[in-house]
Design an enzyme around this catalytic site. Structure first.
Site, short mmCIF file in Angstrom:
data_model
loop_
_atom_site.label_atom_id
_atom_site.label_comp_id
_atom_site.label_asym_id
_atom_site.label_seq_id
_atom_site.Cartn_x
_atom_site.Cartn_y
_atom_site.Cartn_z
N SER A 72 0.77 -1.19 -0.15
CA SER A 72 -0.04 0.05 -0.03
C SER A 72 0.77 1.13 -0.03
O SER A 72 0.33 2.41 -0.30
CB SER A 72 -0.95 -0.05 1.05
N SER A 74 4.29 1.35 -1.33
CA SER A 74 5.36 1.02 -2.16
C SER A 74 4.92 1.46 -3.63
O SER A 74 5.00 0.73 -4.48
CB SER A 74 5.94 -0.30 -2.09
N CYS A 109 -3.81 1.83 -9.64
CA CYS A 109 -4.02 1.76 -8.24
C CYS A 109 -5.40 2.72 -7.97
O CYS A 109 -5.46 3.54 -8.10
CB CYS A 109 -3.34 2.40 -7.24
N ASN A 111 -6.93 3.17 -5.35
CA ASN A 111 -6.88 4.18 -4.15
C ASN A 111 -6.34 5.31 -4.46
O ASN A 111 -6.92 6.55 -4.29
CB ASN A 111 -6.26 3.30 -2.99
N SER A 310 -2.39 -8.52 -1.94
CA SER A 310 -1.69 -7.67 -2.81
C SER A 310 -0.04 -7.88 -2.69
O SER A 310 0.29 -7.79 -1.61
CB SER A 310 -2.16 -6.22 -2.58
N MET A 319 -7.90 -2.79 -1.85
CA MET A 319 -7.47 -2.19 -2.80
C MET A 319 -8.63 -1.50 -3.59
O MET A 319 -9.66 -2.21 -3.75
CB MET A 319 -6.52 -2.99 -3.77
#
Length: 397
Positions: A72, A74, A109, A111, A310, A319
């Site tokens: 989350s 990286s 991604c 988010n 993930s 995610m």
């Protein structure tokens, strides 16, 4: 002059912004601010982003970089003004491996998508004439990795992005302003939501068995299996999975064989070079549990339970792209996700994840014998954590 001074130059200073989007954090760059060699895809760009984040790190801590040593945290984002008249900003996402010299460009991604809109407004990537002094501006995002459109509704107060607010998102400690996000036509590829043509497949995984699986391309390619088939209840928290090396190996085997069956890879060995996609998740009917924060989640307030992995670990929440896959699969009668939610036609579900709950919605229709998702929607929040310059050793490039 010392030998060190003679052989090593000053660090590079690169304008960057460190942002939270949803339950993720990442380093955001404007394309034009990157060193020239990193403005195009290739080894130079990958080397730069790896060094920014602090990878590869055999200690798996990313101490010498901006990463937080989890999938989350990286993450990297490169943004530029869109060349398309139908979009405001082009958004490229790089998932940086923690212990390997590898940047995965194969997916989005969800988010951090919520942070792209606010960043674009604050950094002049949206036509100022479209930004109200007070109100909401619709930011049209072209997601470069998957060639899809995302639309963020960004709140504005006194001409500035409104970041503070009272919207609460499970998995994020503090409230912030709500940012609704719509993922348009989220099916990966040319509308092939189910790459095998089936709502449920028998997925044979040596050493694990043959599992029922829903293999879906929506938001992000995802392999859904039943929690009970793996001996789980669906109420598990991170420590129950991430501290079990055998469990993680089983999930990786499921992910790899799912990728092969979905046509994402041609040979099983290729799965190790595609860590970001597909995701693997397990589902179960509603049950009460205590979230990682201690918050009580009651069976009556959710439609189903979902846990997702993930980058080889159980995610602490969910995610955003996997939430799109959940919404899409829940909207289609007969999938494992839909069954876990009680079956029937539905255009929204609230699911329980390790940090709490999340409501997501999607509209599905059968067109010419193929399932189509017009859009999937959810609310997130985003906030600038730090802005200025990130530094990397000159020899990085």
């Amino acid at each position: 002059m010392s030998q060190t001074a003679r052989t090593h130059g000053a660090q590079l200073r690169i304008p960057a912004t460190y942002m939270r989007g949803g339950t993720s954090k990442g380093v955001f760059f404007r394309l034009d601010d990157l060193p020239e060699a990193a403005r195009v895809p290739g080894e130079a760009r990958d080397r730069l982003l790896l060094r920014v984040i602090g990878s590869p790190d055999p200690y798996q801590k990313q101490i010498d970089g901006m990463g937080g040593a989890t999938s989350s945290t990286s993450k990297t984002v490169i943004l530029s003004k869109s060349e398309s008249p139908d979009h405001d900003v082009d958004y490229l996402f790089g998932q940086v491996a923690i212990d390997r010299a590898f940047v995965d460009w194969s997916g989005n991604c969800g988010n951090l998508s919520a942070a792209v809109g606010p960043f674009a407004v604050a950094n002049g990537l949206v036509d100022p004439a479209r930004v109200p002094d007070n109100g909401v501006v619709e930011v049209r995002i072209w997601q470069v990795n998957i060639a899809k459109t995302i639309v963020c509704q960004v709140p504005v107060t006194d001409g500035q992005v409104q970041e503070s607010g009272d919207f609460e998102l499970d998995g994020v400690t503090f409230p912030a302003a709500e940012v609704p996000v719509a993922f348009k036509d989220p099916a990966d590829g040319e509308g092939a939501i189910f790459p095998t043509g089936n709502l449920v497949d028998d997925l044979a995984v040596p050493g694990v068995g043959t599992l029922e699986a829903t293999l879906i391309n929506a938001g992000i390619p995802t392999v859904f299996v039943n929690a009970a088939d793996l001996g789980y209840t669906g109420t598990e928290l991170q420590e129950a999975i991430n501290n079990d090396a055998e469990a993680l190996a089983r999930f990786e085997a499921i992910r790899a064989h799912g990728a092969l069956k979905m046509g994402l890879i041609k040979e099983l060995a290729e799965a190790t070079a595609r860590q970001h996609t597909p995701k693997v998740a397990f589902v179960a009917p509603p049950a009460s549990y205590s979230a990682s924060s201690g918050k009580a989640v009651e069976a009556g307030e959710i439609d189903l339970l979902v846990r997702a992995l993930s980058m080889g670990k159980l995610h602490h929440a969910m995610m955003g792209t996997a939430a799109v896959a959940i919404a899409s699969a829940a909207a289609i009668e007969g999938t494992l996700v839909n069954r876990a939610a009680g079956g029937g036609k539905r255009n929204a579900v609230t699911f329980g994840h390790p940090s709490g709950t999340l409501r997501v919605g999607a509209e599905a229709s059968l067109v010419g014998g193929r399932w189509v998702i017009d859009e999937a929607v959810m609310s997130r929040s985003a906030r600038v954590l730090m802005e200025g310059w990130v530094r990397v050793p000159a020899e990085t490039l």
